[in-house]
Design a protein around this motif. Structure first.
Motif, PDB file in Angstrom:
ATOM      1  N   GLU A 130       2.227   1.740  -3.360  1.00 24.17           N
ATOM      2  CA  GLU A 130       1.172   2.216  -4.252  1.00 24.17           C
ATOM      3  C   GLU A 130       0.972   3.721  -4.120  1.00 24.17           C
ATOM      4  OE1 GLU A 130      -2.874   0.378  -4.120  1.00 24.17           O
ATOM      5  OE2 GLU A 130      -1.650  -1.399  -4.577  1.00 24.17           O
ATOM      6  N   ILE A 131       0.922   4.176  -2.877  1.00 24.79           N
ATOM      7  CA  ILE A 131       0.719   5.617  -2.658  1.00 24.79           C
ATOM      8  C   ILE A 131       1.893   6.401  -3.235  1.00 24.79           C
ATOM      9  CG2 ILE A 131       0.618   7.422  -0.894  1.00 24.79           C
ATOM     10  CD1 ILE A 131      -1.132   5.613   0.741  1.00 24.79           C
ATOM     11  N   LEU A 132       3.102   5.923  -2.942  1.00 21.92           N
ATOM     12  CA  LEU A 132       4.276   6.645  -3.426  1.00 21.92           C
ATOM     13  C   LEU A 132       4.332   6.653  -4.946  1.00 21.92           C
ATOM     14  CD1 LEU A 132       7.026   5.515  -0.912  1.00 21.92           C
ATOM     15  CD2 LEU A 132       5.844   7.697  -1.019  1.00 21.92           C
ATOM     16  N   THR A 171       4.055  16.339 -16.392  1.00 26.12           N
ATOM     17  CA  THR A 171       5.418  16.670 -15.970  1.00 26.12           C
ATOM     18  C   THR A 171       6.295  16.947 -17.183  1.00 26.12           C
ATOM     19  OG1 THR A 171       5.662  14.309 -15.681  1.00 26.12           O
ATOM     20  CG2 THR A 171       5.592  15.639 -13.698  1.00 26.12           C
ATOM     21  N   THR A 230       1.854   6.729  -6.992  1.00 22.35           N
ATOM     22  CA  THR A 230       0.806   7.514  -7.632  1.00 22.35           C
ATOM     23  C   THR A 230       1.360   8.827  -8.165  1.00 22.35           C
ATOM     24  OG1 THR A 230      -0.561   6.650  -5.870  1.00 22.35           O
ATOM     25  CG2 THR A 230      -1.571   8.254  -7.335  1.00 22.35           C
ATOM     26  N   VAL A 231       2.285   9.391  -7.412  1.00 15.84           N
ATOM     27  CA  VAL A 231       2.827  10.682  -7.825  1.00 15.84           C
ATOM     28  C   VAL A 231       4.022  10.437  -8.734  1.00 15.84           C
ATOM     29  CG1 VAL A 231       3.785  12.826  -7.021  1.00 15.84           C
ATOM     30  CG2 VAL A 231       2.093  11.638  -5.666  1.00 15.84           C
ATOM     31  N   PRO A 232       4.078  11.123  -9.860  1.00 15.14           N
ATOM     32  CA  PRO A 232       5.191  10.895 -10.767  1.00 15.14           C
ATOM     33  C   PRO A 232       6.517  11.274 -10.119  1.00 15.14           C
ATOM     34  CG  PRO A 232       3.803  12.685 -11.522  1.00 15.14           C
ATOM     35  CD  PRO A 232       3.113  12.071 -10.376  1.00 15.14           C
ATOM     36  N   ALA A 238      -0.212  11.779 -16.621  1.00 13.41           N
ATOM     37  CA  ALA A 238       0.708  12.308 -15.621  1.00 13.41           C
ATOM     38  C   ALA A 238       2.057  12.616 -16.248  1.00 13.41           C
ATOM     39  CB  ALA A 238       0.869  11.305 -14.490  1.00 13.41           C
ATOM     40  N   MET A 282      -9.071   6.436  -1.028  1.00 13.11           N
ATOM     41  CA  MET A 282      -7.664   6.168  -1.266  1.00 13.11           C
ATOM     42  C   MET A 282      -7.001   7.408  -1.883  1.00 13.11           C
ATOM     43  SD  MET A 282      -5.605   3.652  -0.919  1.00 13.11           S
ATOM     44  CE  MET A 282      -4.146   3.152  -1.791  1.00 13.11           C
ATOM     45  N   ALA A 303      -0.148  16.843  -8.234  1.00 18.68           N
ATOM     46  CA  ALA A 303      -0.449  15.538  -7.642  1.00 18.68           C
ATOM     47  C   ALA A 303      -1.947  15.257  -7.711  1.00 18.68           C
ATOM     48  CB  ALA A 303       0.051  15.481  -6.208  1.00 18.68           C
ATOM     49  N   THR A 336      -3.958   9.590  -0.357  1.00 21.07           N
ATOM     50  CA  THR A 336      -2.716   9.828  -1.087  1.00 21.07           C
ATOM     51  C   THR A 336      -2.400  11.320  -1.138  1.00 21.07           C
ATOM     52  OG1 THR A 336      -3.429   8.005  -2.464  1.00 21.07           O
ATOM     53  CG2 THR A 336      -1.514   9.215  -3.190  1.00 21.07           C
ATOM     54  N   ILE A 390      -3.018  14.424 -11.193  1.00 24.42           N
ATOM     55  CA  ILE A 390      -2.600  13.094 -11.633  1.00 24.42           C
ATOM     56  C   ILE A 390      -3.443  12.012 -10.966  1.00 24.42           C
ATOM     57  CG2 ILE A 390      -0.700  11.455 -11.424  1.00 24.42           C
ATOM     58  CD1 ILE A 390       1.069  14.095 -11.841  1.00 24.42           C
ATOM     59  N   ILE A 391      -3.644  12.178  -9.655  1.00 28.08           N
ATOM     60  CA  ILE A 391      -4.451  11.195  -8.936  1.00 28.08           C
ATOM     61  C   ILE A 391      -5.851  11.149  -9.535  1.00 28.08           C
ATOM     62  CG2 ILE A 391      -5.537  10.687  -6.724  1.00 28.08           C
ATOM     63  CD1 ILE A 391      -2.976  11.917  -5.449  1.00 28.08           C
ATOM     64  N   ILE A 444       0.844  13.270   0.327  1.00 25.28           N
ATOM     65  CA  ILE A 444       1.723  14.080  -0.510  1.00 25.28           C
ATOM     66  C   ILE A 444       1.846  15.499   0.016  1.00 25.28           C
ATOM     67  CG2 ILE A 444       1.899  15.157  -2.790  1.00 25.28           C
ATOM     68  CD1 ILE A 444       0.623  12.466  -3.791  1.00 25.28           C
ATOM     69  N   ILE A 503      -5.856   9.380 -12.950  1.00 24.53           N
ATOM     70  CA  ILE A 503      -5.730   7.924 -12.825  1.00 24.53           C
ATOM     71  C   ILE A 503      -7.054   7.335 -12.335  1.00 24.53           C
ATOM     72  CG2 ILE A 503      -4.587   6.077 -11.541  1.00 24.53           C
ATOM     73  CD1 ILE A 503      -2.054   7.811 -11.637  1.00 24.53           C
ATOM     74  N   ARG A 543       0.839  -1.201   0.000  1.00 25.46           N
ATOM     75  CA  ARG A 543       0.000   0.000   0.000  1.00 25.46           C
ATOM     76  C   ARG A 543       0.875   1.253   0.000  1.00 25.46           C
ATOM     77  NH1 ARG A 543      -5.151  -1.232   0.424  1.00 25.46           N
ATOM     78  NH2 ARG A 543      -4.445  -2.389  -1.346  1.00 25.46           N
TER      79      ARG A 543
END
Lengths: 427, 309, 349
Positions: A266-268, B242, A270-272, B238, B11, B280, B15, B283-284, B19, B287, A263
């Motif tokens: 996955e979170i990490l 960038t 998500t961000v490019p 995404a 979720m 962020a 996230t 992008i989230i 971030i 997706i 998990r």
């Protein structure tokens, strides 16, 4: 019909199972087979050799020029700015016709991109002249003397007659002074193209030319290669080690721990990467070490995922289950079964990561977060070259070719390795 | 399905929170702040610190920042005094987006076409040609491709403007530069998935029905081969966002990416944080949208109600 | 009976990176109207390639039709253009495949997949096509066809999907139905249902069936004639009775012995299998392809390809044992022995 056959041939001789089951191909171990197939893949082998040359040159390139000419990546020589690999004192410029001539009512029609100079006449008579071999000119490359070419024109002159006069005058100068290199005028579209004759010679002290500070590009290119390769290799290596440990633990232990660890990934993910990279680099001062750290911090997740997937797959494979039932220790299972069998995808992943790292480094250099001056990396060379690309294309093209060739070769080698290491493709 | 969407939304928010917190911590882990310029008088510096709330203890700053974030307030820029980060984003993002969606369209349309053509001509000239294009696409970074395209098509041939102005055609070169690597990725993937689909039994069934090659491709191959592509559209978008940071710099577009780069060098913290979080979130969201869309498109997921993995 | 299909000396090869694989070698047979012809053999025997050749479904390349002809109503299929083949496929010859789980397009409704062939070949449209397709679903005994029509394949069970496949293959009333291992991937209980269904439909629309299988149990149930293939060649052919009771080829004997039977007890209680593996068709042996695995092999078997020996009317066997010089070998299968026993008994009576 009966004479065709020998009666003796009609006797039972029984089965020949050996022959029916004979395997004609020699048996090879996994790695032997992979090596054999990789060697057969011409594109992958070519890529391998290209990479070998690039890496070797990065190691020895700066040493060569240092010993021959004393160039280092930071030695500046402002007298030798912006030289090209092939030097030339020939020049070709094209001037817009209405910069040179005055028109009366015969304004060329640019919109249709079709200009007829047939009836163009000068508005007023006068002199037209050009200076040749002017030391102040930006493309001056070592003429000894300055010449001036001048003609008189009258209002009855047309385009063609003016050009004829110019050419005649050029010829006259050449006859007068054999040192004069010669010049020709030509009309092309709505421009006047002026070409001087000249020699071309290979730049023997700066093989790839110089940059705006007169630094030797050959030295800087390979010095940059050292830095780019170093950053890429070190970050891929550490990334892989960390990814293997993280993914291995997650996959091998499984259950709740696997859930939590994955998990997080996955979170990490998500961000490019680029956002983290930029963010982290604004916090740290740019340099080789911070860039490597940043690339490691952002790059390990992919590896971890792949390793976990492999371990999960292998853990449930029959031979590992069999080894477990036979009472093999955890250590033995991990080191004898899991690691060797997961190695293929990991190696492919590493090969594919390297160009990504080089790419990331180039990207960072481009937006000004790369290695600080006067250090060179391929990214920073390309960045500098891009700024003056229009005047001196070689300053971008040379590092561009190096980067692209490296990316090309690593991608193709990675493809080849994937094909060679994929057990499903064994033939 | 609804449960799945809710779960994914939750979720996504988690996230985003991670971030923004991470961004906040990173920004405040710096030994210095934007006002360390030695030329500034201490009183002025102190006044500025108070103005931007930097004098308060970090936890309190965090709470304030998060509260404002929930309200959609990303703070005020330091480099452009008096302008809120939200305003700057609202003004510059459309310019980036104009490039982004064009690039996405170019990448998807040409990537799919190239991939399908390659697969249908498996191991023939056209296949190799498209493989070469794909590999060139991933091997030439936009920082190189951009200037080269600008030089040849802009300067030498004069077909397209080199910098972006109000005209549509000026967006062509930057969009193409931006699209190239995604185009390559899509065409590669499309080639693989199409080849996979072509080897499926149901293609034999379609052939046995007497359908022509074109009919088979249009009715049976495309839809099934495109499915996996949809899943990468989110990450692809995404990458385009960038990626536009570089392209905007090359073609002088005053978009969000250009702002981002300049604020980094200026250490304009509210801007850096604001734009990072905005990126962020974007992008989230993309997706998420793609994943949910996928659940609706694929009949296998639609009926069973189980989305994703 | 009317002959509708005639295969003469068919040769099919696959060009692979390692060389030529001769998958089908010199295969000839006929198909008559309304009959069911079974082609039996283990995997790699060339039976599937032969069947696909009838519709030219082998991908070309790597497949290459090296020689022979396939006459469908007197016209050679191998000479037809792709466009002409498309007219035949699905309309005059239909085909169903082994695995119903993967043979249907997962992203298209079942109804549409059935209508496709109709629209293509009979130029019917909309509601008319839907009517016919629904009728077809009814014929293959899918309950609740109106509802099922708009569902996707994953909502169907394996047996139901195979019924859908049959509906697709038969929707244009083809003269020939090629069934390539239609029951292999199904549960045993479903297998019989599908075979019965095929038989019913055959009676209804009077189509000829070519049944490809490795399972002699399936064949006994439904075929009138059998062709046994091995190593790309036809080793024996004849009526179902002839093959089951009077086979003259050791490979057929092996196949028959490996069918599990309840009525015959074996001493050791084990099934017989044919030891060894089929020949590599990269380099097929110059003699009989089965020689290496054959208990009764003779020297000649390794040297020369056996010709077709006519055993009875319509029964041919390509085995040197049928030559006059060969030592006499009786059909050793349990099934043949039980038949002989019965004959002896009835003679005694």
């Amino acid at each position: 019909m009966n004479t065709e056959f020998d009666k003796n041939e009609f006797k039972h001789i029984g089965k020949n199972l050996k022959a029916s089951q004979e395997i004609k191909r020699p048996s090879l171990s996994y790695w032997q087979d992979a090596y054999r197939r990789l060697k057969k893949n011409k594109v992958a082998m070519l890529s391998f050799w290209i990479l070998l040359v690039l890496i070797t040159m990065s190691i020895i390139g700066p040493i060569i020029t240092k010993n021959l000419y004393g160039h280092t990546y930071e030695s500046q020589n402002l007298a030798e700015q912006n030289q090209t690999p092939i030097m030339s004192n020939a020049r070709s410029i094209s001037l817009l016709a209405n910069d040179v001539f005055d028109y009366d009512k015969h304004v060329p029609n640019y919109r249709k991109n079709k200009t007829t100079f047939k009836n163009v006449r000068l508005k007023s008579p006068g002199k037209i002249g050009f200076k040749i071999g002017n030391a102040a000119d930006e493309s001056w490359q070592g003429d000894k003397k300055e010449y001036e070419l001048m003609i008189e024109v009258s209002s009855t002159d047309t385009w063609n007659s003016i050009i004829e006069k110019l050419n005649n005058e050029g010829q006259r100068l050449l006859n007068e002074d054999p040192d004069f290199r010669g010049i020709s005028f030509e009309k092309k579209g709505n421009s006047l193209v002026i070409k001087t004759v000249g020699q071309k010679w290979f730049n023997s002290t700066h093989w790839f030319g110089t940059d705006e500070f007169g630094r030797d590009l050959f030295t800087r290119l390979w010095e940059g290669g050292r830095i780019s390769f170093f950053i890429a290799f070190i970050s891929v290596f550490i990334t892989s080690v960390f990814g293997i440990i993280y993914g291995g633990i997650s996959g091998y232990i499984g259950g709740r721990i696997d859930d939590i660890l994955m998990r997080i990934v996955e979170i990490l993910m998500t961000v490019p990467d680029m956002l983290y990279t930029i963010l982290l680099l604004t916090v740290m001062d740019p340099g080789i070490k911070p860039i490597s750290i940043v690339l490691i911090v952002t790059g390990w997740m992919g590896t971890a995922r792949i390793v976990r997937g492999e371990v999960m797959r292998l853990k449930h494979s029959e031979y590992v289950v069999a080894a477990k039932t036979l009472g093999a220790s955890t250590k033995k299972i991990v080191f004898q079964h899991l690691i060797p069998n997961a190695m293929g995808p990991i190696i492919v992943n590493m090969t594919m990561m390297i160009p990504k790292m080089i790419f990331a480094e180039a990207f960072l250099s481009f937006i000004g977060l790369g290695v600080p001056v006067p250090y060179a990396s391929w990214g920073s060379l390309a960045n500098q070259g891009a700024k003056i690309f229009r005047q001196f294309p070689h300053q971008l093209l040379i590092p561009a070719i190096a980067i692209s060739l490296t990316m090309f070769a690593f991608n193709l080698l990675g493809d080849g390795l994937r094909d060679a290491l994929d057990p499903r493709l064994r033939k | 399905m609804l449960k799945y969407i809710l779960k994914r939304l939750l979720m996504a928010f988690a996230t985003l929170w991670v971030i923004s917190t991470l961004t906040f911590i990173l920004m405040h882990a710096l030994p210095n702040d934007p006002f360390t310029d030695p030329k500034l008088k201490p009183e002025v510096r102190q006044a500025l610190r108070v103005k931007y709330g930097l004098d308060k203890p970090v936890p309190e700053q965090y709470v304030i920042y998060m509260k404002n974030l929930l309200k959609g307030d990303l703070g005020t820029s330091i480099k452009y005094p008096g302008r809120s980060v939200t305003d700057i984003i609202a003004e510059s993002f459309p310019k980036s987006f104009a490039l982004g969606w064009r690039a996405l369209v170019i990448a998807v349309v040409f990537g799919l076409i190239l991939g399908v053509i390659a697969a249908l001509n498996h191991q023939k000239t056209l296949d190799y040609l498209s493989i070469i294009i794909a590999i060139v696409g991933v091997s030439i970074p936009s920082i190189i491709l951009g200037p080269i395209l600008a030089y040849f098509f802009g300067v030498k041939l004069g077909w397209f403007p080199v910098t972006v102005d109000k005209t549509q055609i000026s967006l062509f070169l930057p969009s193409l530069t931006l699209a190239m690597s995604s185009l390559a990725t899509i065409s590669r993937l499309m080639r693989t998935t199409t080849l996979e689909v072509l080897g499926q039994d149901y293609i034999s069934t379609a052939k046995a029905k007497g359908l022509s090659k074109l009919q088979i491709v249009l009715r049976h191959v495309l839809r099934n081969a495109v499915m996996p592509i949809i899943t990468i559209l989110g990450p692809l978008f995404a990458a385009l966002i960038t990626g536009s940071i570089v392209v905007e710099k090359i073609f002088a577009v005053a978009g969000l990416g250009e702002y981002f780069v300049s604020t980094i060098t200026e250490q304009d913290y509210p801007m850096i944080m604001g734009i990072t979080i905005f990126y962020a979130a974007l992008i989230i969201l993309s997706i998420l949208v793609v994943d949910i869309l996928y659940g609706f498109i694929d009949p296998r997921l639609r009926i069973s109600g189980k989305g994703g993995k | 009976m009317k002959k509708i299909l005639e295969v003469r000396n068919l040769e099919v090869s696959f060009d692979t990176y390692a060389g030529e694989v001769q998958a089908v070698r010199d295969v000839s047979f006929n198909l008559y109207e309304g009959e069911t012809l079974a082609i039996v053999g283990e995997s790699g025997s060339g039976k599937s390639v032969t069947a696909k050749s009838l519709m030219r479904l082998n991908p070309e390349p790597p497949a290459r039709y090296k020689g022979g002809e396939i006459l469908f109503y007197g016209e050679n299929i191998l000479n037809k253009k792709e466009k002409e083949m498309q007219e035949i496929r699905g309309s005059k010859i239909g085909m169903i495949f082994q695995d119903p789980m993967t043979s249907l397009n997962p992203t298209m409704t079942v109804g549409k997949q059935i209508m496709e062939a109709l629209i293509k070949h009979q130029k019917v449209k909309g509601s008319k096509a839907r009517e016919t397709a629904l009728e077809m679903l009814r014929m293959v005994q899918i309950p609740n066809p109106e509802k099922r029509f708009d569902e996707y394949p994953h909502q169907f069970s394996g047996g139901m999907r195979q019924r859908v496949m049959i509906a697709i293959a038969l929707v244009c009333n083809p003269q020939i139905l090629i069934a390539d291992e239609p029951t292999t991937a199904l549960d045993v209980t479903i297998q019989a249902q599908i075979l019965d269904l095929m038989k019913d439909l055959q009676d209804k629309i009077n189509t000829s069936i070519i049944l490809i299988t490795h399972d002699l149990g399936v064949v006994a149930h439904s075929a009138q004639r059998i062709i046994v293939m091995y190593g790309g060649k036809i080793v024996e052919s004849g009526s179902t009775d002839q093959i089951f009771y009077k086979s003259r080829h050791p490979y057929t004997w092996g196949l028959l012995n490996s069918v599990p039977r309840l009525d015959i007890k074996k001493e050791d209680g084990r099934l017989d299998s044919i030891e060894g593996t089929p020949p590599d068709l990269f380099a097929p042996p110059q003699g009989c392809p089965f020689a290496d695995r054959c208990e009764y092999a003779m020297e000649i078997c390794r040297k020369k390809m056996p010709p077709k020996f006519e055993i009875e009317e319509n029964q041919h066997s390509a085995c040197w044992l049928n030559h006059e010089f060969a030592p006499k070998v009786d059909n050793p299968t349990q099934i043949a022995k039980s038949l002989q026993k019965k004959e002896v008994q009835s003679n005694e009576k």
